[in-house]
Enzyme design. Sequence first.
Site, PDB file in Angstrom:
ATOM      1  N   GLY A  47      51.312  20.609 -26.773  1.00  0.00           N
ATOM      2  CA  GLY A  47      52.208  20.165 -25.711  1.00  0.00           C
ATOM      3  C   GLY A  47      53.469  19.460 -26.154  1.00  0.00           C
TER       4      GLY A  47
ATOM      5  CG  ASP B 175      46.255  10.497 -17.265  1.00  0.00           C
ATOM      6  OD1 ASP B 175      46.178   9.390 -16.689  1.00  0.00           O
ATOM      7  OD2 ASP B 175      45.846  11.539 -16.739  1.00  0.00           O
TER       8      ASP B 175
END
Length: 177
Positions: free
Chosen positions: A42, A104
């Site tokens: 990512g 997160d």
Amino acid sequence: MAAPSLTPLYTAADIAGCLDRLAHEIAAALPADFVFVAILKGSFVFAADLVRTLALQGADPEVDFMILASYGAGTRSSGTVRLLRDTEISVEGRHVLLVDDILDTGRTLAFARKHLLGRGARDVSLCVLLEKAARPKDALEKAEFAGFPCPDTFVVGYGMDHDHKFRGLPHIAVLCQ
């Protein structure tokens, strides 16, 4: 099944300004010869642009990569982090900047930081492009360098994907399914 729609979140111009700010902050905080470790897949677009922007600030880090997995094809983390590829560069006694796309719960970055410290890194700083605004109270990590706040939604673009799609978008968008 209907195709997902995308709602723009951060433009390419927003991202360019963020890169300049982050590179300035990192270059001021770390020695010029730190080890830059990008977590794939990512972060690859963010990492490539950040390392080039850092060079403009006079930083010349060694660059390496780790591949960690926790998502698979879904939009929720499995809760288990797996190391699929480790760095080749020795981090022993070195300052390390760990670069990822999004923070997160902090589970992936906590795993990576602990792993690199276990391999003898002097210290490990975290840099993320996006930081979830509504992070859990028991979040495992906090980034020393963070780009943008991120709503509690699934985002794609600028290297981030959903089931291997949308990585090539030049901006960041919310995936609406």
